[in-house]
Design an enzyme around this catalytic site. Structure first.
Site, PDB file in Angstrom:
ATOM      1  N   ASP A  11      -4.410  -0.622  -3.918  1.00  0.00           N
ATOM      2  CA  ASP A  11      -4.179  -1.856  -3.161  1.00  0.00           C
ATOM      3  C   ASP A  11      -2.736  -2.351  -3.312  1.00  0.00           C
ATOM      4  O   ASP A  11      -2.319  -3.273  -2.614  1.00  0.00           O
ATOM      5  CB  ASP A  11      -5.173  -2.936  -3.604  1.00  0.00           C
ATOM      6  CG  ASP A  11      -5.300  -4.064  -2.576  1.00  0.00           C
ATOM      7  OD1 ASP A  11      -4.796  -3.890  -1.444  1.00  0.00           O
ATOM      8  OD2 ASP A  11      -5.902  -5.092  -2.907  1.00  0.00           O
TER       9      ASP A  11
ATOM     10  N   LYS B 122       7.387  -3.963   5.986  1.00  0.00           N
ATOM     11  CA  LYS B 122       6.094  -3.398   5.594  1.00  0.00           C
ATOM     12  C   LYS B 122       5.166  -3.438   6.796  1.00  0.00           C
ATOM     13  O   LYS B 122       4.901  -4.507   7.348  1.00  0.00           O
ATOM     14  CB  LYS B 122       5.489  -4.204   4.433  1.00  0.00           C
ATOM     15  CG  LYS B 122       4.019  -3.837   4.124  1.00  0.00           C
ATOM     16  CD  LYS B 122       3.460  -4.614   2.930  1.00  0.00           C
ATOM     17  CE  LYS B 122       1.951  -4.365   2.765  1.00  0.00           C
ATOM     18  NZ  LYS B 122       1.372  -5.113   1.623  1.00  0.00           N
TER      19      LYS B 122
ATOM     20  N   ARG C 158       4.419  -1.658  -1.602  1.00  0.00           N
ATOM     21  CA  ARG C 158       5.622  -1.238  -2.328  1.00  0.00           C
ATOM     22  C   ARG C 158       5.858   0.274  -2.203  1.00  0.00           C
ATOM     23  O   ARG C 158       6.991   0.739  -2.306  1.00  0.00           O
ATOM     24  CB  ARG C 158       5.526  -1.684  -3.794  1.00  0.00           C
ATOM     25  CG  ARG C 158       4.405  -1.081  -4.577  1.00  0.00           C
ATOM     26  CD  ARG C 158       4.085  -1.853  -5.856  1.00  0.00           C
ATOM     27  NE  ARG C 158       3.377  -3.109  -5.567  1.00  0.00           N
ATOM     28  CZ  ARG C 158       3.020  -4.004  -6.497  1.00  0.00           C
ATOM     29  NH1 ARG C 158       3.324  -3.798  -7.774  1.00  0.00           N
ATOM     30  NH2 ARG C 158       2.372  -5.100  -6.159  1.00  0.00           N
TER      31      ARG C 158
ATOM     32  N   GLU D 125      -0.121  -1.014  -2.183  1.00  0.00           N
ATOM     33  CA  GLU D 125       0.357   0.040  -1.287  1.00  0.00           C
ATOM     34  C   GLU D 125       1.658  -0.318  -0.580  1.00  0.00           C
ATOM     35  O   GLU D 125       2.442   0.565  -0.231  1.00  0.00           O
ATOM     36  CB  GLU D 125      -0.730   0.371  -0.246  1.00  0.00           C
ATOM     37  CG  GLU D 125      -0.764  -0.535   1.001  1.00  0.00           C
ATOM     38  CD  GLU D 125      -1.076  -1.998   0.702  1.00  0.00           C
ATOM     39  OE1 GLU D 125      -1.633  -2.285  -0.370  1.00  0.00           O
ATOM     40  OE2 GLU D 125      -0.742  -2.877   1.521  1.00  0.00           O
TER      41      GLU D 125
ATOM     42  N   LYS E 225     -10.696  -3.813  -1.495  1.00  0.00           N
ATOM     43  CA  LYS E 225     -10.714  -5.272  -1.641  1.00  0.00           C
ATOM     44  C   LYS E 225     -12.156  -5.761  -1.501  1.00  0.00           C
ATOM     45  O   LYS E 225     -12.916  -5.236  -0.699  1.00  0.00           O
ATOM     46  CB  LYS E 225      -9.884  -5.919  -0.516  1.00  0.00           C
ATOM     47  CG  LYS E 225      -8.380  -5.809  -0.686  1.00  0.00           C
ATOM     48  CD  LYS E 225      -7.668  -6.494   0.472  1.00  0.00           C
ATOM     49  CE  LYS E 225      -6.171  -6.239   0.439  1.00  0.00           C
ATOM     50  NZ  LYS E 225      -5.483  -6.853  -0.705  1.00  0.00           N
TER      51      LYS E 225
END
Ligand code: BES
Ligand code: MN
Ligand code: ZN
Length: 510
Positions: A354, A272, A358, A356, A284
Site C-alpha cells: 500500500d 503520482k 513512492r 506504492e 486496504k
C-alpha cells in the site's frame, strides 16, 4: 465549459439571467450592518441606495460564500440579483483580497447552475481582481455529471452556468484581457484534471489516461512519449512495473515536453498516477478504498499544468511525467517481502504494497533527473499521515532546499492554495533500513508523510533542486462544496504548478 467575457454594459440594460453583486459586513458597525461592495453602484442605485438594507431584511449576514437571491429592481432586463457574501469589509485604502473574490465568485457561479448567463458586478479594482473573479466563476461553475442518467447534464443534472460577463473592467485593457485569457486556460485545464479524478477507475486506467494525454498533447503542440509495459520492462522501471504487476491494466510512464524558444530555464513536474489504489496484497480495509480513484490526482495536476503552460505560451521549458499504474491484488501482484530493482539501480524491499506511490514516483523522479532540470516538483496523494497532520484543505511541502520549499509555499499562497512547509528529518531515514535490499518502502509510522518524502529524496539526481507536494488531504473533497471547490476531485496543486512555471519564466525563481 463556461465562457468568460468582459463587458462594458450597464447593469440595468443587460440581458442576463442574474446580476451578481457582493455584500460585506460593514467595518464600522456592530449591529450586523451590511455594505454593498464596489462594482454594484448602479444596482444599488436602482434600489434607491437601499440594497444593503433589503439584504439585511432578508437575513443576509455578509458571511463568506453566503448567497441571497432577490428580484431585480423594476426596469432591469435581468430578473434576479444574487448577492454573495465577501466577509468583513476591508479597511480603508485596502481592497478585497484576490482569494476572497475568487471564492465568492465560485459560490455565486455554483448557485447559478441551470442558468445561461450571469453578469458579475463585483469589485474589479485591477487585472488581478479580474483574473481571480474569472477563475472563481469558471471553477465554481464546474459540475461532473457525465455518468448521470441521460448523459451529460441530462434530466438529473443542472447544466453549469454557460456564460459569465464581468462588468466594470475595461475589455480593451491589455492586462485585463490577459487576465481573462489566463483565467480561462488555467480553469479549463484544472477542470479537466477534476474530470480525470472524478472518472471512475473502471474507465480511467493507465492506458486510457495516457490516451487522454496523447490527444491533448496533439492539440496543444506538446511533445509526448508513452512508455508501455514492454518499454518499461526494457528500460528497467522496476518500481512502476512492480506496482502495476497485480493489475489487468498495464502501467504507463508518460513524458510530456512543452518547450519555448525563449526559455532560459527547465522545470520538471512529476505526478503520482495510481488510477486506483486498493492497497494491493496489503489490501486496504473497507472504508478506506471507496475514494481511491483519486490516487492519480498528482498526475492529473501535472498534466493540467503542462497543458496550461503551453496554452499560455510561458517562456520556460516544462516536462511533465505521469507515473501511471493500478495497484491491485492478484496472483501476479507484488508481495510484501518482494524486492524490486528500481530504474535508478537501487533495490527496494516492499514491506507494504500500500506504500506504492513512492515506488512509481521513485522511477519517474530518477528518470526526470537525467535531463538535469533547474528544479523538480512532484505532486502526489502520498500519505494518510499528511491528512492527519494538515487536514483536508492544506497540502504539505517538503524539499531538499529550504529556499525552494519556501518558494513553493509562497507560490501556493499567491494563487490561493493553502499549504504548509514540512521538514525532512534525517533521523527518520534509519527506519527504512532493510536487511535484504538497499532500502525498504516503509519506515516508522510516526511522521509517515516525512518518511515518504525521505524515501523519494533518495531517487533525486545528485545536486538537483527538488520539492515534494503531498496533496492527500486537499485532492478530493468528500464533504460539501465550498467557495470554488466542488465535491469530489478538486484540481489541487494545478494553480501552484502553473504559478511556479510563470515565476520561473520571469526569472523570479531558481
Ligand atoms: N494513496 C494512499 C494515501 C492516501 C490516503 C491518499 C488517504 C488519499 C487519502 C497511499 O498510497 C497509501 O496507502 N499510503 C499509506 C502508506 C503506508 C502503508 C506506509 C498510508 O498513508 O497509510
Ligand atoms: Mn497506497
Ligand atoms: Zn496510493
Amino acid at each position: 465549459m463556461t465562457a468568460l467575457t468582459l463587458s462594458t454594459a450597464a447593469a440595468p440594460g443587460l440581458r442576463a439571467d442574474a446580476i451578481v453583486v457582493g455584500v460585506a459586513k460593514a467595518a464600522a458597525s456592530k449591529s450586523g450592518d451590511l455594505v454593498v461592495a464596489p462594482g454594484a453602484e448602479a444596482v444599488d442605485k436602482a434600489y434607491d441606495g437601499g440594497l444593503a438594507g433589503v439584504l439585511k431584511t432578508l437575513g443576509a449576514s455578509g458571511g463568506e460564500g453566503e448567497v441571497t437571491k432577490l428580484p431585480a429592481p423594476s426596469g432591469f432586463k435581468a430578473p434576479v440579483v444574487l448577492a454573495v457574501g465577501l466577509g468583513a469589509q476591508p479597511d480603508k485604502d485596502t481592497s478585497f483580497g484576490t482569494e476572497t473574490l475568487r471564492r465568492a465568485a465560485g459560490a455565486a457561479a455554483r448557485a447559478l447552475a441551470g442558468s445561461k448567463k450571469a453578469a458579475f458586478a463585483l469589485p474589479v479594482t485591477d487585472a488581478a481582481a479580474v483574473g481571480a473573479i474569472g477563475e472563481g466563476a469558471l471553477l465554481g461553475a464546474y459540475a461532473f455529471d457525465a455518468y448521470k442518467e441521460n448523459g451529460k447534464n441530462g434530466k438529473n443534472g443542472k447544466a453549469p452556468l454557460a456564460e459569465v460577463a464581468l462588468l466594470g473592467a475595461k475589455p480593451r485593457d491589455k492586462a485585463c484581457k490577459a487576465a481573462v485569457e489566463r483565467a480561462t486556460a488555467v480553469s479549463e485545464e484544472l477542470n479537466r484534471a477534476r474530470d480525470l479524478v472524478n472518472t471512475p477507475p473502471n474507465d480511467l486506467n493507465p492506458e486510457s489516461f495516457a490516451a487522454v494525454a496523447q490527444a491533448a498533447a496533439k492539440e496543444h503542440g506538446i511533445k509526448i512519449q508513452v512508455l508501455d509495459e514492454k518499454a518499461l520492462e526494457k528500460g528497467g522501471y522496476g518500481g512502476i512495473l512492480g506496482v502495476g504487476a497485480g493489475s489487468a491494466s498495464a502501467p504507463r510512464l508518460v513524458k510530456l515536453s512543452y518547450t519555448s524558444s525563449k526559455a532560459k530555464k527547465h522545470l520538471a513536474f512529476v505526478g503520482k498516477g495510481i488510477t486506483y489504489d486498493s492497497g494491493g496484497i496489503s489490501l486496504k480495509p473497507a472504508g478506506h478504498n471507496e475514494t481511491m480513484k483519486c490516487d492519480m490526482s498528482g498526475a492529473a495536476a501535472v498534466f493540467a499544468a503542462v497543458v496550461a503552460a503551453a496554452r499560455l505560451g510561458l517562456e520556460v521549458n516544462v516536462t511533465g511525467w505521469l507515473a501511471l499504474a493500478e495497484n491491485m491484488p492478484s496472483g501476479s501482484a507484488t508481495r510484501p517481502g518482494d524486492v524490486l530493482r528500481m530504474y535508478s539501480g537501487k533495490t527496494v524491499e516492499v514491506l507494504n504494497t500500500d506504500a506504492e506511490g513512492r515506488l512509481v514516483l521513485a522511477d519517474a523522479l530518477a528518470k526526470a533527473s537525467e535531463d538535469k532540470p533547474d528544479a523538480i516538483v512532484d505532486v502526489a496523494t502520498l500519505t494518510g499521515a499528511m491528512v492527519l497532520a494538515l487536514g483536508n484543505r492544506t497540502f504539505g511541502v517538503m524539499a531538499n532546499d529550504d529556499a525552494f520549499r519556501t518558494a513553493v509555499v509562497e507560490a501556493a499562497e499567491e494563487v490561493g492554495e493553502p499549504s504548509w512547509p514540512m521538514p525532512l528529518p534525517d533521523h527518520l531515514k534509519k527506519g527504512m533500513d532493510s536487511p535484504t535490499a538497499d532500502i525498504a518502502n516503509m519506515g516508522e509510522r510516526m511522521g509517515g508523510g516525512l518518511v515518504a518524502g525521505l524515501f523519494l529524496k533518495e531517487f533525486i539526481g545528485e545536486g538537483l533542486t527538488w520539492a515534494h507536494v503531498d496533496i492527500a488531504g486537499p485532492a478530493f473533497n468528500e464533504s460539501g462544496p465550498f467557495g470554488y471547490t466542488p465535491k469530489g476531485g478538486t484540481g489541487s496543486a494545478v494553480r501552484t504548478l502553473v504559478r511556479l512555471a510563470e515565476l520561473t519564466a520571469k526569472g523570479d525563481l531558481g
